[in-house]
Scaffold this active site. Sequence first.
Site, PDB file in Angstrom:
ATOM      1  N   GLU B  99       0.835  -1.203   0.000  1.00 58.30           N
ATOM      2  CA  GLU B  99       0.000   0.000   0.000  1.00 58.30           C
ATOM      3  C   GLU B  99       0.868   1.251   0.000  1.00 58.30           C
ATOM      4  O   GLU B  99       1.949   1.263   0.612  1.00 58.30           O
ATOM      5  CB  GLU B  99      -0.878   0.022   1.254  1.00 58.30           C
ATOM      6  N   ASP B 100       0.381   2.302  -0.639  1.00 60.15           N
ATOM      7  CA  ASP B 100       1.089   3.582  -0.568  1.00 60.15           C
ATOM      8  C   ASP B 100       0.901   4.214   0.802  1.00 60.15           C
ATOM      9  O   ASP B 100       1.831   4.720   1.398  1.00 60.15           O
ATOM     10  CB  ASP B 100       0.621   4.523  -1.690  1.00 60.15           C
ATOM     11  N   ASP B 103      -4.390   4.995   6.277  1.00 58.60           N
ATOM     12  CA  ASP B 103      -4.817   5.982   7.278  1.00 58.60           C
ATOM     13  C   ASP B 103      -5.978   5.434   8.117  1.00 58.60           C
ATOM     14  O   ASP B 103      -5.754   4.957   9.209  1.00 58.60           O
ATOM     15  CB  ASP B 103      -5.109   7.364   6.663  1.00 58.60           C
ATOM     16  N   PHE B 153      -2.400  16.826   3.897  1.00 63.24           N
ATOM     17  CA  PHE B 153      -2.702  16.360   2.548  1.00 63.24           C
ATOM     18  C   PHE B 153      -1.398  16.158   1.793  1.00 63.24           C
ATOM     19  O   PHE B 153      -0.665  17.112   1.527  1.00 63.24           O
ATOM     20  CB  PHE B 153      -3.576  17.388   1.822  1.00 63.24           C
ATOM     21  N   ASP B 160      -2.062  11.350  -5.023  1.00 61.55           N
ATOM     22  CA  ASP B 160      -2.533  12.349  -5.986  1.00 61.55           C
ATOM     23  C   ASP B 160      -3.377  13.437  -5.348  1.00 61.55           C
ATOM     24  O   ASP B 160      -3.884  13.291  -4.230  1.00 61.55           O
ATOM     25  CB  ASP B 160      -3.377  11.672  -7.067  1.00 61.55           C
ATOM     26  N   ARG B 166       1.022  12.487  -8.887  1.00 63.59           N
ATOM     27  CA  ARG B 166       1.476  11.149  -8.490  1.00 63.59           C
ATOM     28  C   ARG B 166       2.941  10.940  -8.879  1.00 63.59           C
ATOM     29  O   ARG B 166       3.663  10.196  -8.232  1.00 63.59           O
ATOM     30  CB  ARG B 166       0.657  10.061  -9.196  1.00 63.59           C
TER      31      ARG B 166
END
Lengths: 162, 182
Positions: B99-100, B103, B153, B160, B166
């Site tokens: 996974e990137d 959260d 963010f 993205d 990205r």
Amino acid sequence: MLALKRLAFPPIMHHLSPAAYRPPGGRHGRNPKNAACIRAEAFLYWAPMEELPGARFAHSSEAEFARILDFYGIRWAYEPRSFPLRWDKQGHVVESFSPDFYLPDFDLYLELTTLKQSLVTRKNRKLRRMRELYPHVRVKIFYGRDYRSLLAKYDLHPAPTR
Amino acid sequence: MSAPPVAEVLLSEEQIQERVRALAADISRDYAGQDLLLVTVLKGGFYFLADLTRALDLPVAIDFMAISSYRGDKGHSGAVRLIKDLDEELTGRHVLLVEDIIDTGLTASYLLRTLAARDPADLAICTLLERTARRIVPTLPIRYRGFEVPDAFLVGYGLDYRQHYRNLPYIGVLSPRSKDGT
């Protein structure tokens, strides 16, 4: 608007029968001012399923969040339980906290809030009080930007923030 | 190309690549001799997967999933819809979900349920970033983690903003002005 989706049982019934949670002397219970935290839990009032109205979400953000939970296949209940926070001298509940969602799979209550500072401050104060009285209950505030980012993740809704 | 609207570089390209190499070394050691399949979800995870797998000292297989929402008549979402399922069989294999960022954990939790139903020998998570401040799902089998990141963010390295940024080689905090569309 989405109609209320109910769990088969109110989450409180996972642990005790409804009668065990009905406070003596009626819905508001006695004054537990000097009671220990664990005792405070016994004064929770409980709304049995048949007493729940055909509730709808109070705010569109709650409906959005319910859609997210559905999206992920997470079971939820909407405002299933109120936690009394303060009582008057007669033992009547004068302040309570009803988290917006309960997720039984994670035994977690969630309160949604916007970024409006006055609301956040008030909810944070209630949350602190709740944690004092009910230290074993898991509760978390979920901010507007958080669920908007979830909506955006799979194009459920345009989101300005992550 | 105009400068990306990044207020701050949170993780530089060098920091990311160094951490990716360290994670790859751990994975290579732990899965030596195993039939390892790395799975990621499009689109965010593919940069991390590409760098991670190239740093591994193992013969591994890779596969991708893509999910989207089903829209009902009134535009409301329904269940998760797999728009690209795995091509590989999972039965009896060691599977690492790459996974990137994790959260809330809701996405990872959903994917784990989906993958676990296919009877892998072992199932775990490798995430580059973890943001515990927003966690809803309390327990996830995160075996490898790159960085804990703050509640901001983030863009770059797969993350993205409205499908852009990205491809930044670093991870940055998006400028608040950009989020307002100004």
